[in-house]
Write a protein that holds these residues in place. Structure first.
Motif, short mmCIF file in Angstrom:
data_model
loop_
_atom_site.label_atom_id
_atom_site.label_comp_id
_atom_site.label_asym_id
_atom_site.label_seq_id
_atom_site.Cartn_x
_atom_site.Cartn_y
_atom_site.Cartn_z
N UNK A 17 0.81 -1.14 0.01
CA UNK A 17 -0.07 0.00 -0.01
C UNK A 17 0.68 1.26 0.01
N UNK A 18 1.82 1.28 0.77
CA UNK A 18 2.71 2.58 1.01
C UNK A 18 3.31 2.55 -0.47
N UNK A 19 4.01 1.51 -1.24
CA UNK A 19 4.53 1.77 -2.34
C UNK A 19 3.39 2.07 -3.36
N UNK A 20 2.32 1.62 -3.39
CA UNK A 20 1.24 2.11 -4.35
C UNK A 20 0.76 3.42 -4.12
N UNK A 21 0.72 4.04 -2.67
CA UNK A 21 0.42 5.22 -2.30
C UNK A 21 1.65 6.28 -2.89
N UNK A 22 2.65 5.74 -2.73
CA UNK A 22 3.80 6.76 -3.30
C UNK A 22 3.71 6.96 -4.81
N UNK A 23 3.36 5.67 -5.49
CA UNK A 23 3.37 5.93 -6.93
C UNK A 23 2.15 6.63 -7.49
N UNK A 24 0.99 6.60 -6.67
CA UNK A 24 -0.14 7.13 -6.97
C UNK A 24 0.15 8.68 -6.64
N UNK A 25 0.69 9.09 -5.69
CA UNK A 25 0.77 10.44 -5.46
C UNK A 25 1.82 10.84 -6.51
N UNK A 26 2.68 10.25 -6.94
CA UNK A 26 3.45 10.99 -8.12
C UNK A 26 2.69 11.09 -9.38
N UNK A 27 1.99 9.97 -9.43
CA UNK A 27 1.10 9.83 -10.80
C UNK A 27 0.10 10.99 -10.73
N UNK A 28 -0.46 11.34 -9.76
CA UNK A 28 -1.49 12.60 -9.56
C UNK A 28 -1.00 13.98 -9.79
N UNK A 29 0.43 13.85 -9.07
CA UNK A 29 1.16 15.15 -9.32
C UNK A 29 1.52 15.49 -10.90
N UNK A 30 2.20 14.49 -11.47
CA UNK A 30 2.25 14.32 -12.89
C UNK A 30 1.20 14.97 -13.76
N UNK A 31 0.05 14.16 -13.28
CA UNK A 31 -1.22 14.25 -14.23
C UNK A 31 -1.83 15.58 -13.90
N UNK A 32 -1.74 16.40 -12.76
CA UNK A 32 -2.08 17.60 -12.44
C UNK A 32 -1.37 18.55 -13.08
N UNK A 33 -0.08 18.28 -13.22
CA UNK A 33 1.04 19.32 -14.02
C UNK A 33 0.57 19.13 -15.53
#
Length: 170
Positions: A17-33
């Motif tokens: 979960x922590x690994x997926x959460x970190x990747x999800x957070x990075x993906x969200x930031x990239x998508x938002x940008x």
């Protein structure tokens, strides 16, 4: 499953979960940008998301914040309201939070609740029994997450079994 199996499953899922959460957070930031850039360049607000075969699975849309008026100077606004709308201004009497925390921390959790200095029963206070535990702490041992990641990468962990509904076999 045994408690040992359930505990191992919880520890492994926490790492995943922590690994997926970190990747999800990075993906969200990239998508938002990317969405912000597309908005600036193309006036694009939404994008359709598809699987590699073209099957639509989602729509991502920029959420525009609504403009709002805020109180920038509480004192000035309160003074204006008191003068122009006196019925809308209230006076609040309450115990100072810092003193209340300190006072309550020094009390015994026994009924009736009494002032430790005077022995006087303090009205308005109670010492209910604590609720049953609703959670648990999971602290990986040093190197544990890395060992889980290696086991995951090497195939030693069967994620299909771990992630199956109910934690059983797929």
């Amino acid at each position: 499953m045994s408690l040992k199996d359930d505990a191992a499953r919880a520890a492994v899922l926490r790492v995943l979960r922590d690994a997926v959460d970190a990747e999800y957070g990075a993906a969200r930031r990239s998508v938002l940008e990317g969405l912000r850039a597309a908005r600036a360049e193309l006036d694009l607000k939404s994008v359709r998301v598809t699987l590699p075969d073209g099957t639509p699975i989602a729509t991502l849309t920029l959420v525009d914040p609504r403009p709002a008026v805020v109180v920038a100077d509480e004192g000035a606004f309160t003074a204006w309201a008191a003068e122009n709308h006196p019925g809308e201004v209230e006076v609040v009497v309450r115990v100072r939070a810092a003193w209340q925390r300190q006072f309550l921390a020094g009390l015994a959790c026994l009924e009736p609740v009494a002032d430790p200095r005077t022995g006087e029963v303090v009205p308005g206070l109670a010492a209910p029994p604590p609720p049953v535990p609703r959670s648990f702490s999971l602290r990986p041992v040093p190197g544990g997450p890395e060992r889980v990641t290696r086991a995951w990468s090497s195939g030693a962990l069967d994620l299909r079994r771990l992630l199956a509904p109910g934690g059983g076999a797929p």
